[in-house]
Design an enzyme around this catalytic site. Structure first.
Site, PDB file in Angstrom:
ATOM      1  N   ASN A 277       8.093 106.354 -78.707  1.00 43.40           N
ATOM      2  CA  ASN A 277       7.144 107.325 -78.148  1.00 43.40           C
ATOM      3  C   ASN A 277       6.621 106.903 -76.774  1.00 43.40           C
ATOM      4  O   ASN A 277       5.605 107.394 -76.304  1.00 43.40           O
ATOM      5  CB  ASN A 277       6.027 107.671 -79.142  1.00 43.40           C
ATOM      6  CG  ASN A 277       5.171 106.479 -79.490  1.00 43.40           C
ATOM      7  OD1 ASN A 277       5.310 105.407 -78.900  1.00 43.40           O
ATOM      8  ND2 ASN A 277       4.273 106.651 -80.435  1.00 43.40           N
TER       9      ASN A 277
ATOM     10  N   GLU B 154      -9.051  96.543 -75.912  1.00 42.38           N
ATOM     11  CA  GLU B 154      -7.678  96.443 -75.402  1.00 42.38           C
ATOM     12  C   GLU B 154      -7.648  95.914 -73.961  1.00 42.38           C
ATOM     13  O   GLU B 154      -6.766  95.136 -73.606  1.00 42.38           O
ATOM     14  CB  GLU B 154      -6.987  97.809 -75.513  1.00 42.38           C
ATOM     15  CG  GLU B 154      -6.715  98.196 -76.961  1.00 42.38           C
ATOM     16  CD  GLU B 154      -6.039  99.540 -77.131  1.00 42.38           C
ATOM     17  OE1 GLU B 154      -5.625  99.848 -78.253  1.00 42.38           O
ATOM     18  OE2 GLU B 154      -5.922 100.307 -76.143  1.00 42.38           O
TER      19      GLU B 154
ATOM     20  N   LYS C 276       5.815 101.406 -72.968  1.00 42.44           N
ATOM     21  CA  LYS C 276       6.478 100.568 -73.981  1.00 42.44           C
ATOM     22  C   LYS C 276       7.920 100.245 -73.558  1.00 42.44           C
ATOM     23  O   LYS C 276       8.431 100.800 -72.576  1.00 42.44           O
ATOM     24  CB  LYS C 276       6.452 101.304 -75.318  1.00 42.44           C
ATOM     25  CG  LYS C 276       5.028 101.550 -75.850  1.00 42.44           C
ATOM     26  CD  LYS C 276       5.108 102.230 -77.203  1.00 42.44           C
ATOM     27  CE  LYS C 276       3.720 102.547 -77.731  1.00 42.44           C
ATOM     28  NZ  LYS C 276       3.785 103.142 -79.090  1.00 42.44           N
TER      29      LYS C 276
ATOM     30  N   HIS D 193       1.534 103.936 -74.849  1.00 47.01           N
ATOM     31  CA  HIS D 193       0.323 103.781 -75.663  1.00 47.01           C
ATOM     32  C   HIS D 193      -0.879 104.014 -74.764  1.00 47.01           C
ATOM     33  O   HIS D 193      -0.871 103.608 -73.605  1.00 47.01           O
ATOM     34  CB  HIS D 193       0.249 102.360 -76.246  1.00 47.01           C
ATOM     35  CG  HIS D 193      -1.096 102.045 -76.835  1.00 47.01           C
ATOM     36  ND1 HIS D 193      -1.436 102.359 -78.133  1.00 47.01           N
ATOM     37  CD2 HIS D 193      -2.199 101.470 -76.282  1.00 47.01           C
ATOM     38  CE1 HIS D 193      -2.689 101.975 -78.359  1.00 47.01           C
ATOM     39  NE2 HIS D 193      -3.180 101.436 -77.255  1.00 47.01           N
TER      40      HIS D 193
ATOM     41  N   TYR E 140      -2.220  95.614 -82.472  1.00 46.43           N
ATOM     42  CA  TYR E 140      -2.030  96.596 -83.540  1.00 46.43           C
ATOM     43  C   TYR E 140      -2.733  96.197 -84.841  1.00 46.43           C
ATOM     44  O   TYR E 140      -2.380  96.701 -85.905  1.00 46.43           O
ATOM     45  CB  TYR E 140      -0.531  96.800 -83.790  1.00 46.43           C
ATOM     46  CG  TYR E 140       0.130  97.703 -82.765  1.00 46.43           C
ATOM     47  CD1 TYR E 140      -0.406  98.947 -82.445  1.00 46.43           C
ATOM     48  CD2 TYR E 140       1.312  97.324 -82.131  1.00 46.43           C
ATOM     49  CE1 TYR E 140       0.204  99.780 -81.519  1.00 46.43           C
ATOM     50  CE2 TYR E 140       1.930  98.152 -81.199  1.00 46.43           C
ATOM     51  CZ  TYR E 140       1.362  99.386 -80.904  1.00 46.43           C
ATOM     52  OH  TYR E 140       1.965 100.217 -79.987  1.00 46.43           O
TER      53      TYR E 140
ATOM     54  N   ARG F 230      -5.137 110.493 -73.062  1.00 45.26           N
ATOM     55  CA  ARG F 230      -4.542 110.786 -74.377  1.00 45.26           C
ATOM     56  C   ARG F 230      -3.923 112.189 -74.399  1.00 45.26           C
ATOM     57  O   ARG F 230      -2.861 112.399 -74.978  1.00 45.26           O
ATOM     58  CB  ARG F 230      -5.604 110.679 -75.486  1.00 45.26           C
ATOM     59  CG  ARG F 230      -6.114 109.287 -75.730  1.00 45.26           C
ATOM     60  CD  ARG F 230      -5.220 108.471 -76.619  1.00 45.26           C
ATOM     61  NE  ARG F 230      -5.163 108.963 -77.965  1.00 45.26           N
ATOM     62  CZ  ARG F 230      -4.558 108.324 -78.964  1.00 45.26           C
ATOM     63  NH1 ARG F 230      -3.953 107.161 -78.726  1.00 45.26           N
ATOM     64  NH2 ARG F 230      -4.519 108.824 -80.164  1.00 45.26           N
TER      65      ARG F 230
END
Ligand code: CMP
Length: 149
Positions: A112, A126, A9, A115, A49, A85
């Site tokens: 954070n 995605e 990000k 993603h 999103y 993840r």
């Protein structure tokens, strides 16, 4: 083999963490099948999103991901979705375990850093959204036989 989408990000790009984050994934054994830097158009951020539409943080999420350049990639490997993840760590950075990317480099809220797709269906959607067309490589590496039995 599974494919998953990862986005570094705007905070990850601004903080100079593209290299360290990529290195973690390469050293773990994932193959990078696609990689690009882009500034995300608002409409694309809204699609990405869409599942969070209506939540109190939705507008902030969309604005943030489209606020500056990001690095998007497709990673491939065994159980890639789950394994990536786990490497990324908990959504709230202050809860992310040390040793995870968020647990080592991030502390609060929307900052954070990264993603990663959370399920096979999400990964497929995605990947199609972020890498439309003929942008995905398919290859093997000599070292793969030392990573996979
Ligand atoms: P990301 O992995 O990009 O996917 C969805 C994002 O929504 C997540 O990172 C967080 O930045 C954000 N998010 C999820 N839950 C919350 C929450 N309860 N409050 C604020 N932001 C959230």
């Amino acid at each position: 083999m599974e494919k998953t989408l990862v986005i570094i990000k705007p905070d990850g790009v601004q903080r100079g963490l593209i290299g360290p984050i990529l290195t973690r994934f390469e050293l773990r054994g994932f193959r990078i099948l696609a990689l690009k830097m882009l500034t995300v158009p608002k409409e694309m951020a809204e699609k990405h999103y869409a599942v969070h539409q209506g939540k109190f943080f939705y507008n902030d999420l969309v604005n943030y991901i489209s606020s500056g350049p990001v690095v998007a990639m497709i990673l491939e490997g065994v159980e890639a979705i789950k394994a990536v993840r786990l490497m990324v760590g908990a959504t709230r950075p202050y809860e992310a375990a040390p040793g995870t990317i968020r647990g080592d480099y991030a502390l609060t809220g929307l900052r954070n850093l990264i993603h990663a797709s959370d399920s096979p269906d999400t990964a497929a959607a995605e990947i199609a959204l972020w890498f439309p067309g003929n942008e995905v490589q398919s290859y093997s590496r000599d070292l793969d036989r030392w990573i996979y039995e």
